[in-house]
Design an enzyme around this catalytic site. Sequence first.
Site, PDB file in Angstrom:
ATOM      1  N   ASN A  13       0.872  -1.171   0.000  1.00 38.94           N
ATOM      2  CA  ASN A  13       0.000   0.000   0.000  1.00 38.94           C
ATOM      3  C   ASN A  13       0.910   1.222   0.000  1.00 38.94           C
ATOM      4  OD1 ASN A  13      -1.799   2.037   0.459  1.00 38.94           O
ATOM      5  ND2 ASN A  13      -2.423   1.365   2.513  1.00 38.94           N
ATOM      6  N   TRP A  14       1.040   1.807  -1.192  1.00 38.30           N
ATOM      7  CA  TRP A  14       1.974   2.930  -1.304  1.00 38.30           C
ATOM      8  C   TRP A  14       1.427   4.199  -0.666  1.00 38.30           C
ATOM      9  CZ3 TRP A  14       4.811   3.221  -6.725  1.00 38.30           C
ATOM     10  CH2 TRP A  14       5.734   2.170  -6.795  1.00 38.30           C
ATOM     11  N   LYS A  15       0.145   4.209  -0.336  1.00 40.53           N
ATOM     12  CA  LYS A  15      -0.478   5.428   0.199  1.00 40.53           C
ATOM     13  C   LYS A  15      -0.149   6.599  -0.750  1.00 40.53           C
ATOM     14  CE  LYS A  15      -0.340   3.288   4.657  1.00 40.53           C
ATOM     15  NZ  LYS A  15      -0.366   3.418   6.108  1.00 40.53           N
ATOM     16  N   HIS A  99      -9.865   1.515   4.347  1.00 40.45           N
ATOM     17  CA  HIS A  99      -8.636   1.708   5.124  1.00 40.45           C
ATOM     18  C   HIS A  99      -8.911   2.704   6.245  1.00 40.45           C
ATOM     19  CE1 HIS A  99      -4.581   2.768   6.243  1.00 40.45           C
ATOM     20  NE2 HIS A  99      -4.179   1.679   5.617  1.00 40.45           N
ATOM     21  N   GLU A 101      -7.231   5.013   7.429  1.00 32.98           N
ATOM     22  CA  GLU A 101      -6.878   6.407   7.124  1.00 32.98           C
ATOM     23  C   GLU A 101      -7.997   7.088   6.346  1.00 32.98           C
ATOM     24  OE1 GLU A 101      -3.046   5.683   5.337  1.00 32.98           O
ATOM     25  OE2 GLU A 101      -2.235   5.158   7.301  1.00 32.98           O
ATOM     26  N   GLU A 171      -6.150  -4.827  10.125  1.00 30.64           N
ATOM     27  CA  GLU A 171      -5.147  -3.795  10.375  1.00 30.64           C
ATOM     28  C   GLU A 171      -5.488  -3.030  11.647  1.00 30.64           C
ATOM     29  OE1 GLU A 171      -2.962  -2.683   6.521  1.00 30.64           O
ATOM     30  OE2 GLU A 171      -4.588  -1.279   6.810  1.00 30.64           O
ATOM     31  N   GLY A 177       1.698   2.291  10.659  1.00 32.84           N
ATOM     32  CA  GLY A 177       2.668   3.381  10.538  1.00 32.84           C
ATOM     33  C   GLY A 177       3.335   3.761  11.853  1.00 32.84           C
ATOM     34  N   SER A 217       2.609  -2.110  10.262  1.00 30.78           N
ATOM     35  CA  SER A 217       4.049  -2.188  10.533  1.00 30.78           C
ATOM     36  C   SER A 217       4.652  -3.564  10.256  1.00 30.78           C
ATOM     37  CB  SER A 217       4.360  -1.739  11.961  1.00 30.78           C
ATOM     38  OG  SER A 217       3.925  -0.398  12.158  1.00 30.78           O
ATOM     39  N   GLY A 238       2.521  -1.117   4.239  1.00 36.57           N
ATOM     40  CA  GLY A 238       2.657   0.295   3.892  1.00 36.57           C
ATOM     41  C   GLY A 238       4.122   0.669   3.742  1.00 36.57           C
ATOM     42  N   GLY A 239       4.701   1.204   4.829  1.00 38.51           N
ATOM     43  CA  GLY A 239       6.073   1.719   4.797  1.00 38.51           C
ATOM     44  C   GLY A 239       7.075   0.797   4.116  1.00 38.51           C
TER      45      GLY A 239
HETATM   46  P1  PGA Z   1       2.267   0.272   7.576  1.00 35.28           P
HETATM   47  O1  PGA Z   1       0.865   0.504   6.813  1.00 35.28           O
HETATM   48  O2  PGA Z   1       2.825  -1.015   7.064  1.00 35.28           O
HETATM   49  O3  PGA Z   1       3.110   1.459   7.184  1.00 35.28           O
HETATM   50  O4  PGA Z   1       1.962   0.216   9.017  1.00 35.28           O
HETATM   51  C1  PGA Z   1      -0.019  -0.546   6.596  1.00 35.28           C
HETATM   52  C2  PGA Z   1      -1.290  -0.036   5.980  1.00 35.28           C
HETATM   53  O5  PGA Z   1      -1.742   1.042   6.383  1.00 35.28           O
HETATM   54  O6  PGA Z   1      -1.873  -0.675   5.102  1.00 35.28           O
END
Ligand code: PGA
Length: 256
Positions: A13-15, A99, A101, A171, A177, A217, A238-239
């Site tokens: 997930n590149w956001k 998600h 976010e 999640e 994050g 994470s 994500g990251g």
């Molecule tokens: P993260 O993000 O790996 O940076 O915690 C995961 C996500 O939000 O899908």
Amino acid sequence: MDKKYRKVIIAGNWKMNKLPSEVAGFISALKKEMPESANGCSVVLCVPATHLAALQKFKSRRISSGAQNISHFDKGAHTGEIAADMIRDLGADYCIVGHSERRADNGDTDEVVNAKIHMLHERGITPILCVGESLDQRDKGLTLEFVRYQIMAALHGLTPEQVRRTVIAYEPIWAIGTGRTATDEQAQEVCHAIREKLREEYGALISRKVSILYGGSMNAKNCAGLLAQPDIDGGLIGGASLKPEDFGVIVREGSK
Ligand code: PGA
């Protein structure tokens, strides 16, 4: 366990990161990290909609493309929105829905999440439905109840066949994050509870075929323990998905 019935999916997930012009370089670096044999593991890159055209050129049997959101409207007078048909036209096979976010920043309610999932299934795009509790809910012992509720609200009105073709990502909000990952046991407990809920509602044949991912994470160091859990069929990352070397480690682990 029943893992052989399910697809293992390592989804990035590149956001809101990277540029469309960086896609080609990323893919060529990632390809160097990919294991010889996929062993049934699919890699999905969920990129901003602006990057889908660039990613489309690199889709392969092993690398699929995904978006991170669509409008819950079909088409028409919705300035700034992007329709499911538009991402499909650019080759998106998957799309993240719900998600945390987006729930927090954009007010995506359970009803909106449900409408988007229906829209995606109608267009033949696989939804990756995200669910997960806040730290406050976990501390109050409400995790399983809340996650079960989110799942049922999101899947409302789908046919069992559509449920089977939905990917679910657990999640926990407190792990996204933050560098604070759920333990293997915490993640397995919730993913197992999700599968049990699916079994109750849709039967064993469906529940054992739904891929359930963990996200929050996940990284090159902690992925092995999480991916070894019986009810965890992959990750939403994500990251660590922004770095081909780290993402490659996770892909190799998922391909074992
Ligand atoms: P993260 O993000 O790996 O940076 O915690 C995961 C996500 O939000 O899908």
